[in-house]
Design a protein around this motif. Structure first.
Motif, PDB file in Angstrom:
ATOM      1  N   TYR A 208      74.305-100.869  23.511  1.00 55.92           N
ATOM      2  CA  TYR A 208      74.500-100.639  24.934  1.00 55.92           C
ATOM      3  C   TYR A 208      74.686-102.005  25.572  1.00 55.92           C
ATOM      4  O   TYR A 208      74.100-102.999  25.123  1.00 55.92           O
ATOM      5  CB  TYR A 208      73.289 -99.930  25.544  1.00 55.92           C
ATOM      6  CG  TYR A 208      73.134 -98.507  25.070  1.00 55.92           C
ATOM      7  CD1 TYR A 208      74.110 -97.562  25.362  1.00 55.92           C
ATOM      8  CD2 TYR A 208      72.025 -98.122  24.320  1.00 55.92           C
ATOM      9  CE1 TYR A 208      73.980 -96.259  24.930  1.00 55.92           C
ATOM     10  CE2 TYR A 208      71.892 -96.811  23.878  1.00 55.92           C
ATOM     11  CZ  TYR A 208      72.869 -95.888  24.186  1.00 55.92           C
ATOM     12  OH  TYR A 208      72.747 -94.597  23.754  1.00 55.92           O
TER      13      TYR A 208
ATOM     14  N   PRO B 144      77.472 -94.633  28.205  1.00 63.43           N
ATOM     15  CA  PRO B 144      76.739 -94.274  26.991  1.00 63.43           C
ATOM     16  C   PRO B 144      76.140 -92.888  27.090  1.00 63.43           C
ATOM     17  O   PRO B 144      75.633 -92.486  28.132  1.00 63.43           O
ATOM     18  CB  PRO B 144      75.642 -95.340  26.919  1.00 63.43           C
ATOM     19  CG  PRO B 144      75.482 -95.801  28.320  1.00 63.43           C
ATOM     20  CD  PRO B 144      76.825 -95.697  28.966  1.00 63.43           C
TER      21      PRO B 144
ATOM     22  N   LYS C 221      78.965 -99.632  26.555  1.00 67.49           N
ATOM     23  CA  LYS C 221      78.573 -99.595  25.151  1.00 67.49           C
ATOM     24  C   LYS C 221      79.725-100.101  24.305  1.00 67.49           C
ATOM     25  O   LYS C 221      80.893 -99.880  24.632  1.00 67.49           O
ATOM     26  CB  LYS C 221      78.212 -98.160  24.753  1.00 67.49           C
ATOM     27  CG  LYS C 221      77.823 -97.987  23.284  1.00 67.49           C
ATOM     28  CD  LYS C 221      77.531 -96.528  22.980  1.00 67.49           C
ATOM     29  CE  LYS C 221      77.335 -96.316  21.495  1.00 67.49           C
ATOM     30  NZ  LYS C 221      77.138 -94.880  21.170  1.00 67.49           N
TER      31      LYS C 221
END
Length: 222
Positions: free
Chosen positions: A48, A162, A4
């Motif tokens: 992401y 993430p 991310k």
């Protein structure tokens, strides 16, 4: 693996953006749909990412949700689908559209993506249909939900793993409906197809409404 990125958009191109993270610029390739939803240059963005490693090249691909990222990963596992074709499919249908098309076995929808032929589209549906329930159950987990918490300075973090965010209302409802149908004994693929079809008819349906509609679709035809 970079999972991310949070930073400011330095510039936008036709197929990628350059994100400035603490003075380091990351070139991130995105689908047309994702690019259209991103803010302008100088604005904060969180995506992401998935890193494609080749002998002669490293490419980062960006996604606004974990569902979109997961479909990209799965699409890339299908013979004949590279990064360009995967982004074309996601750009044409969106993550929810891909979930619905694969759950319903809608080859025509997949084929609508630029550069994807009928045989490849059919292979996508056949190979990924059993994986649709798991992806649908992930929800949306959009990093954009947290963008308001990103500091105004240039002190941004590069996050390796993430964190899941709360799912959007309908994504959460679909996940709960899938779980309920599974508890009733329906197969994951049948449940996913029925829930996807029900959600397509009534996008804002709550859990109870989705379950009722899906059960009607799954009921034996007299």
């Amino acid at each position: 693996m970079i999972g991310k990125l949070s930073g400011r958009i330095d510039y936008r191109s036709t197929d990628h953006v350059l994100i400035d993270v603490r003075g380091v610029g990351y070139m991130v390739y995105c689908s047309d749909r994702t690019l259209a939803g991103l803010p302008g240059a100088g604005e904060v963005v969180a995506l992401y990412t998935d890193l494609l490693v080749r002998e002669d090249n490293l490419q980062l691909f960006g996604f606004t949700s974990l569902v979109e990222k997961e479909w990209h990963r799965l699409l890339m596992s299908v013979q004949g689908i590279g990064a360009k074709a995967s982004l074309a499919i996601l750009g044409a249908l969106g993550a929810d559209g891909v979930s619905r098309a694969i759950a319903l076995g809608d080859v025509t929808a997949i084929k609508a993506a630029k550069g994807v032929g009928p045989k490849t589209a059919q292979r996508v549906v056949i190979e990924l249909k059993d994986k649709a329930p798991g992806v649908i159950a992930m929800g949306t987990g959009s990093p954009a939900e947290a963008m308001g918490e990103v500091p105004a300075s240039d002190d941004f973090d590069v996050i390796e793993t993430p964190k899941r965010k709360s799912a959007a209302p309908n994504a959460s409802a679909q996940a709960e409906a899938l779980s309920a149908l599974g508890n009733l004994g329906y197969s994951p693929s049948d449940a996913a197809g029925a829930v996807a079809e029900a959600a397509g008819v009534e996008p804002d349906a709550d859990v109870s409404s989705l379950i009722r509609a899906a059960l009607k679709l799954l009921a034996p035809k007299s």
